[in-house]
Design a protein around this motif. Structure first.
Motif, PDB file in Angstrom:
ATOM      1  N   ALA A 196       0.841  -1.200   0.000  1.00 36.39           N
ATOM      2  CA  ALA A 196       0.000   0.000   0.000  1.00 36.39           C
ATOM      3  C   ALA A 196       0.872   1.244   0.000  1.00 36.39           C
ATOM      4  O   ALA A 196       2.028   1.217   0.409  1.00 36.39           O
ATOM      5  N   GLY A 197       0.285   2.344  -0.466  1.00 37.36           N
ATOM      6  CA  GLY A 197       1.011   3.614  -0.467  1.00 37.36           C
ATOM      7  C   GLY A 197       0.796   4.370  -1.758  1.00 37.36           C
ATOM      8  O   GLY A 197       0.277   3.829  -2.742  1.00 37.36           O
ATOM      9  N   PRO A 198       1.207   5.624  -1.795  1.00 36.91           N
ATOM     10  CA  PRO A 198       1.009   6.453  -2.987  1.00 36.91           C
ATOM     11  C   PRO A 198       2.077   6.197  -4.042  1.00 36.91           C
ATOM     12  O   PRO A 198       3.145   5.633  -3.754  1.00 36.91           O
ATOM     13  N   VAL A 199       1.793   6.631  -5.255  1.00 37.25           N
ATOM     14  CA  VAL A 199       2.774   6.577  -6.336  1.00 37.25           C
ATOM     15  C   VAL A 199       3.786   7.706  -6.132  1.00 37.25           C
ATOM     16  O   VAL A 199       3.416   8.850  -5.862  1.00 37.25           O
ATOM     17  N   VAL A 200       5.055   7.373  -6.246  1.00 34.65           N
ATOM     18  CA  VAL A 200       6.120   8.361  -6.083  1.00 34.65           C
ATOM     19  C   VAL A 200       6.853   8.503  -7.414  1.00 34.65           C
ATOM     20  O   VAL A 200       7.313   7.504  -7.984  1.00 34.65           O
ATOM     21  N   VAL A 201       6.953   9.730  -7.904  1.00 35.28           N
ATOM     22  CA  VAL A 201       7.648  10.015  -9.165  1.00 35.28           C
ATOM     23  C   VAL A 201       8.883  10.846  -8.865  1.00 35.28           C
ATOM     24  O   VAL A 201       8.795  11.903  -8.218  1.00 35.28           O
ATOM     25  N   ARG A 202      10.023  10.390  -9.310  1.00 31.68           N
ATOM     26  CA  ARG A 202      11.281  11.104  -9.098  1.00 31.68           C
ATOM     27  C   ARG A 202      11.923  11.426 -10.442  1.00 31.68           C
ATOM     28  O   ARG A 202      12.054  10.543 -11.299  1.00 31.68           O
ATOM     29  N   TRP A 203      12.323  12.669 -10.620  1.00 32.86           N
ATOM     30  CA  TRP A 203      12.994  13.088 -11.843  1.00 32.86           C
ATOM     31  C   TRP A 203      14.484  12.800 -11.751  1.00 32.86           C
ATOM     32  O   TRP A 203      15.084  12.904 -10.689  1.00 32.86           O
ATOM     33  N   CYS A 204      15.079  12.450 -12.868  1.00 35.48           N
ATOM     34  CA  CYS A 204      16.505  12.090 -12.920  1.00 35.48           C
ATOM     35  C   CYS A 204      17.329  13.341 -13.251  1.00 35.48           C
ATOM     36  O   CYS A 204      17.720  13.566 -14.403  1.00 35.48           O
ATOM     37  N   TRP A 205      17.599  14.129 -12.210  1.00 31.19           N
ATOM     38  CA  TRP A 205      18.290  15.393 -12.436  1.00 31.19           C
ATOM     39  C   TRP A 205      19.752  15.207 -12.823  1.00 31.19           C
ATOM     40  O   TRP A 205      20.341  16.090 -13.460  1.00 31.19           O
ATOM     41  N   TRP A 206      20.356  14.096 -12.463  1.00 30.43           N
ATOM     42  CA  TRP A 206      21.761  13.893 -12.835  1.00 30.43           C
ATOM     43  C   TRP A 206      21.922  13.695 -14.343  1.00 30.43           C
ATOM     44  O   TRP A 206      23.038  13.823 -14.869  1.00 30.43           O
TER      45      TRP A 206
END
Length: 226
Positions: A196-206
């Protein structure tokens, strides 16, 4: 887990889902990326060593502008699935979706993930129309030969229909098999409290930041030479 000949080991199915991630990526994409990087690296090094004036600097500015997007679109895309979450690593962002938040997966002209009320492309599992045509021919031949697998020919029309997870099926394209497998894992773990839990979106800044800096430097050098 699989035997040495690549077939699933029925006795280890539960332990695989509990401890090991299923990993999917496009092997042709990885190969093409490595070749492109090798050619680009050779050209850039040659320009730096033998070029004159601003040519070496322009070549160095081209390195991140060309090399990082190639890495992003060919080497980086990956899909990882375990009994807790589905991790989709696309060129410039990563989508971490617990199974409880996954609403569906669809393989049309591309593979799409529906999670958290949004739609995400799955770059690591490209859809090949040629592979689908080959699978259709395989299903037709199986039907003509009265093969037991022919009863699964209808899956070509509806690739979401369940088949045994990890079991190769010549009547399905690879992308459709991956979608079916992921849907089975999602169904199996939808009620898992740990999933369970929310969707997490992370941008690839490197990848994003150096590419932008290199592009600005390249444009500046080109303008300065005119």
């Amino acid at each position: 887990m699989t035997d040495s000949d690549g077939r699933p080991d029925p006795g280890s199915a539960a332990s695989e889902l509990k401890y090991a991630d299923r990993v999917y990526r496009s092997v042709p994409g990885v190969i093409s990326g490595v070749l492109l990087l090798a050619v680009a690296g050779w050209l850039i090094i040659d320009a730096v060593l033998t070029g004159s004036g601003r040519t070496p600097w322009i070549a160095l500015a081209c390195a991140p502008v060309f090399g990082l997007p190639v890495i992003a679109y060919t080497l980086r895309p990956t899909v990882r699935a375990n009994d807790v979450r589905l991790l989709v690593r696309n060129p410039f962002r990563t989508v971490d979706a617990p199974w409880a938040s996954v609403e569906g997966l669809r393989a049309g002209y591309s593979v799409e993930l529906f999670a958290g009320g949004k739609k995400y492309q799955v770059w690591a599992v490209p859809v090949s129309l040629r592979a689908r045509k080959k699978a259709t021919r395989s299903a037709t031949r199986a039907a003509a030969a009265d093969d037991p697998k022919a009863s699964r020919g209808a899956d070509l029309v509806n690739p979401m229909r369940s088949v045994r997870a990890g079991q190769p099926d010549p009547t399905k394209a690879w992308s459709d098999q991956v979608v079916v497998t992921l849907l089975e894992i999602a169904e199996r773990n939808a009620g898992n409290p740990a999933a369970a839990g929310p969707v997490v979106v992370r941008w690839c800044w490197w990848l994003i930041a150096p590419t932008a800096v290199g592009l600005i430097a390249l444009i500046t050098l080109i303008v300065a030479t005119n």
